[in-house]
Every structure is written in structure tokens, then in C-alpha cells.
Design an enzyme around this catalytic site. Structure first.
Site, mmCIF file in Angstrom:
data_model
loop_
_atom_site.group_PDB
_atom_site.id
_atom_site.type_symbol
_atom_site.label_atom_id
_atom_site.label_comp_id
_atom_site.label_asym_id
_atom_site.label_seq_id
_atom_site.Cartn_x
_atom_site.Cartn_y
_atom_site.Cartn_z
ATOM 1 N N GLU A 89 0.860 -1.190 0.000
ATOM 2 C CA GLU A 89 0.000 0.000 0.000
ATOM 3 C C GLU A 89 0.891 1.233 0.000
ATOM 4 O O GLU A 89 1.740 1.418 0.871
ATOM 5 C CB GLU A 89 -0.966 0.024 1.198
ATOM 6 C CG GLU A 89 -1.860 1.265 1.128
ATOM 7 C CD GLU A 89 -3.100 1.228 2.008
ATOM 8 O OE1 GLU A 89 -3.540 0.128 2.390
ATOM 9 O OE2 GLU A 89 -3.627 2.317 2.296
ATOM 10 N N GLU B 289 4.624 5.203 4.042
ATOM 11 C CA GLU B 289 4.025 6.503 4.370
ATOM 12 C C GLU B 289 5.088 7.395 5.019
ATOM 13 O O GLU B 289 5.579 7.081 6.104
ATOM 14 C CB GLU B 289 2.828 6.301 5.321
ATOM 15 C CG GLU B 289 2.154 7.585 5.785
ATOM 16 C CD GLU B 289 1.736 8.498 4.643
ATOM 17 O OE1 GLU B 289 0.834 8.148 3.889
ATOM 18 O OE2 GLU B 289 2.364 9.582 4.494
ATOM 19 N N ASP C 257 9.518 7.355 1.666
ATOM 20 C CA ASP C 257 9.125 7.432 0.264
ATOM 21 C C ASP C 257 9.106 6.029 -0.365
ATOM 22 O O ASP C 257 10.068 5.273 -0.239
ATOM 23 C CB ASP C 257 10.169 8.318 -0.442
ATOM 24 C CG ASP C 257 9.771 8.732 -1.839
ATOM 25 O OD1 ASP C 257 9.163 7.925 -2.567
ATOM 26 O OD2 ASP C 257 10.104 9.868 -2.215
ATOM 27 N N ASP D 184 -1.917 11.981 -3.375
ATOM 28 C CA ASP D 184 -1.888 13.448 -3.370
ATOM 29 C C ASP D 184 -2.280 13.954 -4.754
ATOM 30 O O ASP D 184 -1.676 13.564 -5.760
ATOM 31 C CB ASP D 184 -0.487 13.945 -3.005
ATOM 32 C CG ASP D 184 -0.170 13.722 -1.537
ATOM 33 O OD1 ASP D 184 -1.111 13.682 -0.721
ATOM 34 O OD2 ASP D 184 1.024 13.582 -1.201
ATOM 35 N N LYS E 31 -2.487 21.759 -9.375
ATOM 36 C CA LYS E 31 -1.994 22.720 -10.383
ATOM 37 C C LYS E 31 -1.326 21.975 -11.523
ATOM 38 O O LYS E 31 -0.536 21.048 -11.299
ATOM 39 C CB LYS E 31 -0.973 23.659 -9.745
ATOM 40 C CG LYS E 31 -1.584 24.594 -8.721
ATOM 41 C CD LYS E 31 -0.547 25.530 -8.150
ATOM 42 C CE LYS E 31 -1.201 26.421 -7.118
ATOM 43 N NZ LYS E 31 -0.272 26.865 -6.084
ATOM 44 N N ASP F 33 -10.757 10.866 -5.826
ATOM 45 C CA ASP F 33 -11.962 11.690 -5.969
ATOM 46 C C ASP F 33 -11.711 12.831 -6.950
ATOM 47 O O ASP F 33 -12.550 13.720 -7.067
ATOM 48 C CB ASP F 33 -12.344 12.284 -4.600
ATOM 49 C CG ASP F 33 -11.211 13.085 -3.988
ATOM 50 O OD1 ASP F 33 -10.040 12.682 -4.150
ATOM 51 O OD2 ASP F 33 -11.473 14.129 -3.357
ATOM 52 N N THR G 260 -11.439 5.205 3.498
ATOM 53 C CA THR G 260 -10.321 5.835 4.205
ATOM 54 C C THR G 260 -10.702 7.237 4.680
ATOM 55 O O THR G 260 -11.737 7.779 4.307
ATOM 56 C CB THR G 260 -9.105 5.940 3.266
ATOM 57 O OG1 THR G 260 -9.437 6.860 2.215
ATOM 58 C CG2 THR G 260 -8.715 4.597 2.693
ATOM 59 N N ARG G 261 -9.817 7.832 5.466
ATOM 60 C CA ARG G 261 -10.057 9.198 5.950
ATOM 61 C C ARG G 261 -10.239 10.175 4.792
ATOM 62 O O ARG G 261 -11.106 11.043 4.812
ATOM 63 C CB ARG G 261 -8.854 9.667 6.785
ATOM 64 C CG ARG G 261 -8.866 9.162 8.211
ATOM 65 C CD ARG G 261 -7.473 9.250 8.809
ATOM 66 N NE ARG G 261 -6.967 10.622 8.814
ATOM 67 C CZ ARG G 261 -7.163 11.502 9.788
ATOM 68 N NH1 ARG G 261 -7.907 11.173 10.831
ATOM 69 N NH2 ARG G 261 -6.633 12.699 9.738
ATOM 70 N N TYR G 262 -9.402 10.024 3.768
ATOM 71 C CA TYR G 262 -9.504 10.959 2.643
ATOM 72 C C TYR G 262 -10.755 10.717 1.816
ATOM 73 O O TYR G 262 -11.323 11.654 1.267
ATOM 74 C CB TYR G 262 -8.229 10.929 1.793
ATOM 75 C CG TYR G 262 -7.220 11.910 2.312
ATOM 76 C CD1 TYR G 262 -6.410 11.573 3.389
ATOM 77 C CD2 TYR G 262 -7.133 13.201 1.795
ATOM 78 C CE1 TYR G 262 -5.509 12.501 3.922
ATOM 79 C CE2 TYR G 262 -6.239 14.118 2.317
ATOM 80 C CZ TYR G 262 -5.430 13.766 3.376
ATOM 81 O OH TYR G 262 -4.548 14.686 3.905
#
Ligand SMILES: C[S@@+](CC[C@H](N)C(=O)[O-])C[C@H]1O[C@@H](n2cnc3c(N)ncnc32)[C@H](O)[C@@H]1O
Length: 231
Positions: free
Chosen positions: A64, A89, A116, A138, A142, A174, A209-211
Site C-alpha cells: 500500500e 508513508e 518514500d 496526493d 496545479k 476523488d 479511508t479518511r480521505y
């Protein structure tokens, strides 16, 4: 943050708000035991591949990337005790949250690299990962930052190398433009799209998940993409 992470221009956050006393305790007491050795440049300057048979005891290996608070990682490890999972993470607050969950769940089939994922890719042998999860990566909204996204050739070629032929790669996001870039970039890296679903179409064993919860609260719809590494 590892030396390797710095060398590679890691753009995300590694530290957030002040840790609670309990989280500091988890980091002090549990991080060493649950962290995979031989991943950072300091720990393994020769970049010798990991001895996976010793690590996994012959169990299938899952990965993951960017586990955040670790809810999905812990859920999968508990649900599939016959599998061995590595989570990556670099955000220390997320790592501390995961450690609390692992304590509660008493799991012995997961380890983490608190850094990383590219450092881990360096030391994974070819064709060793049977499933990979990329949950709410993430977004880098932009346009000039899109090349920082995970779904770019640098990350994807490293991922393709370590995945077994036929291995599954799941992406949840999302962000519509992230879906676009995923559909554009992942197939040329050696993967076939086998499923694309929207809200309500998560995998049967998915844990939100939280996100994802944040996205739903803010009115953004999830997308679930499944790829298969070409044979
Ligand atoms: C938007 S958060 C999502 C967290 C979690 N998967 C979730 O769904 O709640 C993305 C996470 O990816 C992590 N991340 C970013 N770049 C990474 C990298 N190169 N290697 C590993 N994790 C990374 C970040 O630190 C962050 O915690």
C-alpha cells in the site's frame, strides 16, 4: 525524513500537527520493530535487494502506497492473514496513527517503510508484488505540479518492474483529472484497465479511508480503477 527522500525531491509533508503523548509513545516503542530494514540509503547503501522469503515466510506480498492513517492497511492485513503487506508513508502523524491501530489489532503480517515508496522500489526484487493499493494519492491540482503525481512514468515504471505478471493495481481517487491522468499513464507502463467504477462501486473488500470520507463530506465522488499487470 531519509537521506534518499531528500535526494529525490519529496514534495509532500512529513510532519503535521503536534503528536499526542500516546502517539509519541507508539513511535518510541513500536516504530523500530514494525519498520522494514534495508530500505533507506543509510541502511543499505549498496541497494541490495530485500530477502523476501525471510520477510514474508512465502506468503503473497501486497503493497500500500501512502497509507495515511492506516485504516485500509490494517483492515486488509486483518482480513487476509495469509498475505504479507508492506505499507509506505512518509507522514509521521499518519505512521503514529497506524501504530495505534496495529497495537489494537495485534497483527503480525504487516511491516512499514516510514518514508518514500521510491526507496522501497529500489530494493524490491523484480515481479514480487501480487497486489498494490494507491488510495487517494496526493492530487497536486496545479497543472505545473501534475508531474509530481504517482501516476507518472518514473513511479509507474518502478511499480511495473516489481509487480508480478497478472498482479492487481487498485487506484481510488476523488479527483476527475487524476482519473484522466491515471487512464492515460498507467496502461503504457504495462497495465490493462479491467474495471472502472464510481460511487457505490468500490471493491468488495474496500474499507473507506479518511480521505475518502473527507471527499464525500465535501461533495466529491469516489472513482475506483483496477488494473492488471500485463503478462
Ligand atoms: C491524500 S493522502 C491519502 C492517505 C490515505 N491513503 C487515505 O486514503 O486516507 C496521500 C498520502 O500519500 C503519501 N505519499 C505521498 N507521496 C508518497 C511517496 N512518494 N511514498 C509514499 N507515500 C507517499 C502522503 O504522505 C499522504 O499521506
Amino acid at each position: 525524513m531519509t537521506e534518499e527522500t531528500e535526494r529525490r525531491n519529496f514534495y509532500g509533508r512529513t510532519h503535521g500537527k503536534t503528536l499526542r503523548a500516546s502517539q509519541k509513545q507508539y513511535l518510541a516503542e513500536d516504530l523500530g520493530r514494525i519498520s522494514l530494514s534495508g530500505v533507506t540509503r543509510a541502511d543499505n547503501p549498496a541497494r541490495t535487494p530485500l530477502d523476501l522469503a525471510k520477510l514474508t515466510g512465502g506468503r503473497p506480498l501486497w503493497l500500500e502506497v501512502g497509507f495515511g492513517g492506516g485504516e485500509h492497511l490494517v483492515h486488509m492485513a486483518a482480513r487476509y492473514p495469509g498475505v504479507f503487506i508492506i505499507g509506505c508513508e512518509p507522514f509521521v502523524n499518519g505512521v503514529a496513527m497506524l501504530l495505534g491501530k496495529v497495537r489494537q489489532a495485534g497483527l503480525d503480517n504487516l511491516v512499514i517503510h516510514p518514508g518514500d515508496v521510491r526507496d522501497l522500489f529500489d530494493v524490491l526484487p523484480d515481479s514480487c508484488v501480487e497486489k498494490c493499493f494507491l488510495n487517494y494519492p496526493d492530487p497536486w491540482p496545479k497543472a505545473r505540479h501534475h508531474r509530481r503525481r504517482f501516476v507518472t512514468p518514473g513511479y509507474l515504471s518502478a511499480l511495473a518492474r516489481v509487480m508480478q505478471p497478472g498482479a492487481e493495481f487498485r487506484v481510488a481517487t476523488d479527483i476527475p483529472d487524476y482519473v484522466r491522468q491515471t487512464l492515460e499513464e498507467v496502461p503504457p507502463a504495462g497495465f490493462d484497465l479491467i474495471r472502472q467504477a464510481g460511487e457505490g462501486g468500490a471493491w468488495e473488500d474496500w474499507l473507506s479511508t479518511r480521505y475518502e470520507q473527507k471527499a464525500l463530506r465535501e461533495g466529491r465522488a469516489p472513482n475506483y480503477l483496477t488494473f492488471r499487470r500485463q503478462r
